[in-house]
Each structure stands twice: as C-alpha cells, then as structure tokens.
Design a protein around this motif. Sequence first.
Motif, short mmCIF file in Angstrom:
data_model
loop_
_atom_site.label_atom_id
_atom_site.label_comp_id
_atom_site.label_asym_id
_atom_site.label_seq_id
_atom_site.Cartn_x
_atom_site.Cartn_y
_atom_site.Cartn_z
N MET A 294 -20.92 -21.11 -6.80
CA MET A 294 -20.96 -22.14 -5.78
C MET A 294 -20.20 -21.70 -4.53
N LEU A 295 -18.99 -21.16 -4.72
CA LEU A 295 -18.18 -20.73 -3.58
C LEU A 295 -18.90 -19.66 -2.77
N TRP A 296 -19.54 -18.71 -3.45
CA TRP A 296 -20.21 -17.62 -2.74
C TRP A 296 -21.47 -18.09 -2.03
N SER A 297 -22.08 -19.14 -2.52
CA SER A 297 -23.22 -19.72 -1.79
C SER A 297 -22.75 -20.33 -0.48
N ILE A 298 -21.60 -20.97 -0.52
CA ILE A 298 -21.02 -21.55 0.70
C ILE A 298 -20.64 -20.44 1.68
N VAL A 299 -20.00 -19.40 1.17
CA VAL A 299 -19.63 -18.26 2.02
C VAL A 299 -20.88 -17.63 2.63
N GLY A 300 -21.91 -17.43 1.83
CA GLY A 300 -23.16 -16.85 2.34
C GLY A 300 -23.82 -17.73 3.37
N THR A 301 -23.81 -19.02 3.15
CA THR A 301 -24.41 -19.95 4.10
C THR A 301 -23.64 -19.95 5.42
N LEU A 302 -22.30 -19.99 5.35
CA LEU A 302 -21.49 -19.94 6.57
C LEU A 302 -21.69 -18.62 7.33
N ALA A 303 -21.76 -17.52 6.60
CA ALA A 303 -22.00 -16.22 7.24
C ALA A 303 -23.37 -16.21 7.93
N ALA A 304 -24.37 -16.75 7.26
CA ALA A 304 -25.72 -16.80 7.84
C ALA A 304 -25.75 -17.65 9.10
#
Length: 87
Positions: free
Chosen positions: A1-11
């Motif tokens: 879940m945390l890495w999905s948030i990180v990936g979304t913010l990076a995108a």
Amino acid sequence: MLWSIVGTLAAICTTIGYIPQIIRGIRTKNLNDVSPMMLTLLLVGCSLWLAYGIHLKDPIIALANGFTLSFVITILLLRAAYKKNNS
C-alpha cells in the motif's frame, strides 16, 4: 500500500512538471530554449513506458506516461508553431 502511494505521488510530480513549461511557452510564444533532442528522447521514453504500463496492466504507469506523452507532444507542437511564426 505504501509503495502504491509513493508511486502515485512520483507519477503525479513527474507528469505535472511539464505544465509550467507549457504555460510559460504559451505566455511568451517562445520555446526555442527547450531542446528538441530532449523532447524527442522524452517522446520515445514515454511511449515505451506507456506500452510497458499497458502490458503490465498498471494504471499508474500507463496513465502517468499517457499524460506526460501528451504534454511532450504539446510542447513539441507549440515549439514548432512558434518557431514558424517567428521566422
């Protein structure tokens, strides 16, 4: 879940990073200082990332690179139009 948030913010960050350049270009009617080679490499890179995201069925990768690709194309088209008008 945390890495999905990180990936979304990076995108989001890397995608909206092109918006200020587009706005500045529209205001000044000049994009000569933007490298066409950089834009070409970004066009190819984003196209490949888009294909990769579609292949993986990863909406974050696909959407981010789809939007980024549209922004890069917009900058290329504006650059060409303004260069033609300034000639």
